[in-house]
Design an enzyme around this catalytic site. Sequence first.
Site, PDB file in Angstrom:
ATOM      1  N   ARG A  66       0.849  -1.189   0.000  1.00  0.00           N
ATOM      2  CA  ARG A  66       0.000   0.000   0.000  1.00  0.00           C
ATOM      3  C   ARG A  66       0.885   1.240   0.000  1.00  0.00           C
ATOM      4  NH1 ARG A  66      -1.900   0.847   4.289  1.00  0.00           N
ATOM      5  NH2 ARG A  66      -1.268  -0.959   5.509  1.00  0.00           N
ATOM      6  N   TYR A 194      -1.693  -3.417  -6.747  1.00  0.00           N
ATOM      7  CA  TYR A 194      -1.498  -4.065  -5.447  1.00  0.00           C
ATOM      8  C   TYR A 194      -2.825  -4.197  -4.685  1.00  0.00           C
ATOM      9  CZ  TYR A 194      -0.381  -5.001  -0.676  1.00  0.00           C
ATOM     10  OH  TYR A 194      -0.381  -5.572   0.564  1.00  0.00           O
ATOM     11  N   LYS A 203      -9.784  -2.311   1.530  1.00  0.00           N
ATOM     12  CA  LYS A 203      -9.459  -1.160   2.373  1.00  0.00           C
ATOM     13  C   LYS A 203     -10.283   0.070   1.986  1.00  0.00           C
ATOM     14  CE  LYS A 203      -6.294  -3.539   4.426  1.00  0.00           C
ATOM     15  NZ  LYS A 203      -6.538  -4.051   5.781  1.00  0.00           N
ATOM     16  N   HIS A 223     -10.659  -2.301  11.490  1.00  0.00           N
ATOM     17  CA  HIS A 223      -9.552  -3.134  10.985  1.00  0.00           C
ATOM     18  C   HIS A 223      -9.293  -4.224  12.031  1.00  0.00           C
ATOM     19  CE1 HIS A 223      -5.118  -3.181   9.382  1.00  0.00           C
ATOM     20  NE2 HIS A 223      -5.871  -4.042   8.754  1.00  0.00           N
ATOM     21  N   SER A 245      -1.407  -3.612  10.175  1.00  0.00           N
ATOM     22  CA  SER A 245      -1.098  -4.540   9.091  1.00  0.00           C
ATOM     23  C   SER A 245       0.166  -5.339   9.409  1.00  0.00           C
ATOM     24  CB  SER A 245      -0.865  -3.757   7.800  1.00  0.00           C
ATOM     25  OG  SER A 245      -1.944  -2.887   7.585  1.00  0.00           O
ATOM     26  N   CYS A 247       0.779  -7.576  11.646  1.00  0.00           N
ATOM     27  CA  CYS A 247       1.093  -7.757  13.072  1.00  0.00           C
ATOM     28  C   CYS A 247       0.411  -9.000  13.623  1.00  0.00           C
ATOM     29  CB  CYS A 247       0.679  -6.534  13.879  1.00  0.00           C
ATOM     30  SG  CYS A 247       1.765  -5.128  13.616  1.00  0.00           S
ATOM     31  N   ASP A 272      -9.352  -9.765   9.007  1.00  0.00           N
ATOM     32  CA  ASP A 272      -8.823  -8.420   8.691  1.00  0.00           C
ATOM     33  C   ASP A 272      -9.823  -7.298   8.957  1.00  0.00           C
ATOM     34  OD1 ASP A 272      -6.668  -6.784   7.735  1.00  0.00           O
ATOM     35  OD2 ASP A 272      -7.752  -6.529   5.847  1.00  0.00           O
ATOM     36  N   ARG A 364       2.241 -12.175  -0.687  1.00  0.00           N
ATOM     37  CA  ARG A 364       0.910 -12.467  -0.156  1.00  0.00           C
ATOM     38  C   ARG A 364       0.316 -13.738  -0.735  1.00  0.00           C
ATOM     39  NH1 ARG A 364      -1.687  -8.553   3.433  1.00  0.00           N
ATOM     40  NH2 ARG A 364      -0.182  -6.871   3.587  1.00  0.00           N
TER      41      ARG A 364
END
Length: 588
Positions: A66, A194, A203, A223, A245, A247, A272, A364
């Site tokens: 991002r 992306y 998002k 989130h 993000s 974590c 998420d 990813r």
Amino acid sequence: MSSVEQWVDGVAQTTRPDRIAWCDGSDAEYERLVGEMLESGTLIQLNQQAYPGCYLHRSNPTDVARTEHLTFICSEREEDAGPTNNWMSPSEARERVWPLFNGAMRGRTMYVVPYIMGPVDSPYSKVGVEVTDSPYVVANMRIMTRMGQPAMERLNGNEEWVPGIHSVGDLSPDRRFILHFPADRTIWSVGSGYGGNALLGKKCFALRIASVMGRDSAWMAEHMLILELRAPDSDPIYVAGAFPSACGKTNLAMLRSPFEADGWTVRTIGEDICWLNVGPDGRLWAINPESGYFGVAPGTNFQTNPNAMATVRANTIFTNVAMTDDRRVWWEGIDGPVPERLTDWQGNPWTPQAGAPAAHPNSRFTAPAAQNPVLSSHWEDAEGVPISAILFGGRRATTVPLVFESLGWEHGVYVGATMGSETTAAATGAVGVLRHDPMAMLPFCGYNMADYWGHWLEMGQRASHPPKIFQVNWFRRDEHGKFVWPGFGENMRVLRWIYERVTGRGTSAARETPVGLVPDGADIGADELELPADRVRALLEVDRDAWEPEVEDHAAFLAQFGEQLPAELREQHRALSTRLGLTASLVK
Ligand code: OXD
Ligand code: MN
């Protein structure tokens, strides 16, 4: 013509695609798209014996995460975006960014992707339509959302919908913008393929636009992971957790419990994003708006997350991972020895001497939730699941204990508002820099963060039975830089303490400290884990000397919101300072 058709027509007049394809979400359509992408080299076929239905995509090397500095909130007034968002006026957006869509899809197909965020029959779900010139985006949207026919049906019923325009443009970072127009609930994204920038349901809609919708209609877009926590012989409770993000949300939501045999288990609802509504019983009820996982690959293995490893063994799109000679995926931290030779994420030969990772640190997997072996049977319940506890977790090497319980909703909101975390590879920029990331929403809140906290406080009033709020920190390090807490499956010990705090069952105690209520060593299994006393102290201590600069830092962060900062948070800051024996500097 329907309103969607009219809008698609208008976009096509600007973007000038060669063809327009309306996506129905069928298997046949997916297979056709995959076939085309294999032919064009957009996808690489992986070893179909080991990974049936799995493909590898290598992105443009400048387009791997991002881009927060290119992400804007386009409200009329700058103060409505607030000091933590980039702001662009709608008129500047029309002048500067709209021209980038001019003729952008010439020579390409424009795919029209109708999608639902949330279970198909949930009253809390919402519909969006994304147009995109990227077949890779379509394939990912099919995994991540309920895409195609079911969404079309809801649109035919005249449901309100969120339009999003996406073009990869020329992929130049100089012509890359991710724009959100909260007033008309619209998204424009250009110049990136992306996930976080281009899968507009995720998002852009489910967090930035949805946070504004939630403010206006008394719900919340967060989130957060959502997990089901079961204790022996009792009903489960549901826990939501906000972590920045990369974590560990995916790992926690799919945790393999070391006490599974005793009946302590975790099942996944979401990993998420979480939408929260006040139910008729005054509790907060959560749905997961997504239907797939866009997870970070590096570090995932059969120890850290065996359930993720099982989930990605079929029908998964990998992005920017490395590949072995026999076309299996590979990333740093995967099980087994490091191979002598690999093809790295950019398609180049790689050896262990290369001096750079073989997989991109933000590589990813996009995998269907339905393949998760520990998926909760309630993950698609139309009314959602009732949340008993909310966790706020940052990546903090020092100061913040392993876990503490807040003193109530307002204090919990303060804890979320002042949380910090070290940056990760999920966004471009330096990694490991401590920054404030309130409620893990810093990059995702679609309006002024101070008003967002006001909304949180109001939701606590609306819900007669709000969840208890906890802070957790799996990432404390010792003087040698090593993690003090084993993390992963052992986090179940912390969840068990939280379960007992929430339900009042069990024998766990809580010690009052100035920052909140903390367990003792026995409650987190210090003996079974054979943690030496100094490590237990490091995990659970509240060191006033460390907290003094921390609280000063809270003050400096909160001060930038000026008059807009809710009075309750000023008061919480004063109360925390007093409990620590400090003089509060934020109080007016
Ligand atoms: C994500 C992120 O991809 O937060 O979920 O960046
Ligand atoms: Mn995320």
